[in-house]
Design a protein around this motif. Structure first.
Motif, mmCIF file in Angstrom:
data_model
loop_
_atom_site.group_PDB
_atom_site.id
_atom_site.type_symbol
_atom_site.label_atom_id
_atom_site.label_comp_id
_atom_site.label_asym_id
_atom_site.label_seq_id
_atom_site.Cartn_x
_atom_site.Cartn_y
_atom_site.Cartn_z
ATOM 1 N N LEU A 148 -10.261 -3.856 -3.514
ATOM 2 C CA LEU A 148 -9.522 -3.865 -2.050
ATOM 3 C C LEU A 148 -8.279 -4.873 -2.021
ATOM 4 N N ARG A 149 -8.707 -6.044 -2.867
ATOM 5 C CA ARG A 149 -7.477 -7.002 -2.980
ATOM 6 C C ARG A 149 -6.454 -6.382 -3.946
ATOM 7 N N HIS A 201 -5.796 -3.340 -4.034
ATOM 8 C CA HIS A 201 -4.960 -2.158 -3.679
ATOM 9 C C HIS A 201 -3.983 -2.680 -2.609
ATOM 10 N N TYR A 202 -4.497 -3.672 -2.105
ATOM 11 C CA TYR A 202 -3.620 -4.211 -0.924
ATOM 12 C C TYR A 202 -2.188 -5.085 -1.836
ATOM 13 N N ARG A 203 -2.486 -5.468 -2.992
ATOM 14 C CA ARG A 203 -1.151 -5.933 -3.776
ATOM 15 C C ARG A 203 -0.281 -4.976 -3.863
ATOM 16 N N ARG A 227 -0.025 -1.907 -2.638
ATOM 17 C CA ARG A 227 0.110 -0.924 -1.469
ATOM 18 C C ARG A 227 1.411 -0.234 -1.510
ATOM 19 N N GLY A 281 -2.442 4.542 2.065
ATOM 20 C CA GLY A 281 -2.999 3.246 1.429
ATOM 21 C C GLY A 281 -3.945 2.629 2.619
ATOM 22 N N LEU A 282 -3.486 2.857 4.018
ATOM 23 C CA LEU A 282 -4.571 2.529 5.137
ATOM 24 C C LEU A 282 -5.966 2.783 4.984
ATOM 25 N N GLY A 316 -7.815 1.905 1.884
ATOM 26 C CA GLY A 316 -8.299 0.772 2.032
ATOM 27 C C GLY A 316 -9.627 0.562 3.032
#
Length: 345
Positions: free
Chosen positions: A58-59, A61-63, A65, A73-74, A77
């Motif tokens: 998840l971390r 994926h946020y980087r 995004r 993306g949301l 996530g």
């Protein structure tokens, strides 16, 4: 859903120990307290490690995004967050059960676990719809940011599915049908976008009609469906299938044996199938983490984790003055600069 069944199985049989296996499955077996503690901690640690892997995913994926549309993306996530929540909830249940928590407390956590796990299927279905829209309206979708409509539709879809699958009819039947639709839809979307990609690369008359943004959106659709959405739903479906098989097998074992206190060996098939399911669960984050786009982010993630663990040490690090003497920054910083100001007056 294992909550009610697990709680109903708890009895006050003499010479028996209540042990919670994976999926909230409580059995009465003739093992001592040490073995019970070891089993509970073993399952809890495996689940915590799995949640940690999803957390790292998840971390990352946020980087990264910005590599896909924010709508997808949301959704993706949220899917990862649901996996993390389910893992932590299951680990908490293991520890609470070990310390003798009441059945009502466990049932509340079981309910949250079941509802959150059901939401994963609904979110995957929303991902399928989102990718379908991005394929049909590839030209205009890249710049689409109608967040109000998007959030309302996703909220209603997830709430409606979870309510219908959990309370209105048999959740396993609904989940199987929706999962089959998702897998078939993902395969269809992949080949459709692949066909469009080959067409604008070879057909000169079609190539001039395709904008750069449309090409980017088509390629993004292929990558997202093949490398992110489809593996997750397929692996998760295999986990559900193995869990259903292990539950059915254990039910048959108990039907042929009327004794209330069983040997742990009787549940060996259930435990073995559970480990197969856990391997498949581990495969979801590991598959994604070994992808090139995710894998190359790992060194930076772990480096930052290492730096954060040493932040207090770095604050107390030593510096040297012009004479090579070490000075402690934190306790003497103000005094040091005040002394320099006095010397330069």
């Amino acid at each position: 859903m294992y909550s009610v069944k697990a709680t109903d199985m708890v009895t006050n049989s003499l010479n028996c120990t209540h042990v919670m296996l994976r999926n909230h499955y409580i059995v009465n077996v003739n093992v001592d307290k040490t073995a019970q503690t070891a089993i509970e901690i073993y399952y809890a640690l495996l689940i915590i490690i799995e949640s940690f892997l999803f957390g790292v995913l998840l971390r990352i994926h946020y980087r990264i995004r910005k590599g896909c549309h924010p709508f997808f993306g949301l959704l993706y996530g949220l899917i990862l967050f649901c996996y993390i929540f389910c893992g932590l909830a299951e680990a908490i249940c293991q520890f609470l059960f070990l310390f003798g928590a009441s059945a009502d407390t466990l049932n509340v956590i079981y309910l949250l676990y079941d509802l959150t796990y059901s939401a994963i299927t609904a979110l995957c279905f929303c991902c399928l719809i989102e990718r379908t829209i991005s394929t049909v309206w590839a030209v205009s979708y890249e710049t689409n940011r109608t967040w109000s409509v998007y959030l309302i539709v996703v909220s209603l879809s997830v709430t409606g599915y979870v309510s219908f699958a959990s309370f209105q009819c048999r959740g396993c039947v609904v989940s199987a049908v929706v999962t089959a639709i998702i897998i078939g839809g993902c395969i269809g979307l992949y080949f459709l976008n692949r066909k469009l990609t080959i067409r604008y690369q070879k057909d000169l008359s079609f190539m001039g009609k395709v904008s750069l943004s449309m090409r980017y959106q088509i390629i993004e659709n292929m990558i997202v469906v093949r490398k992110a959405l489809l593996p997750v739903i397929v692996l998760d479906s295999l986990v559900t299938l193995v869990d259903a098989l292990s539950s059915e097998l254990t039910t048959r074992i108990e039907e042929y044996d009327d004794s209330k206190c069983h040997s742990m060996m009787k549940y060996a098939p259930y435990v073995a199938l559970n480990h197969v399911a856990m391997v498949l669960e581990y495969s979801i984050p590991l598959y994604m983490l070994f992808r090139k786009s995710y894998r190359r982010q790992l060194p930076d993630i772990f480096r930052k984790l290492k730096q954060s663990s040493r932040i207090q040490q770095s604050r107390d690090s030593m510096i040297q003055n012009v004479f090579g003497q070490e000075l402690n920054v934190v306790p003497t910083q103000n005094e040091y600069f005040a002394k320099l100001q006095n010397e330069w007056k």
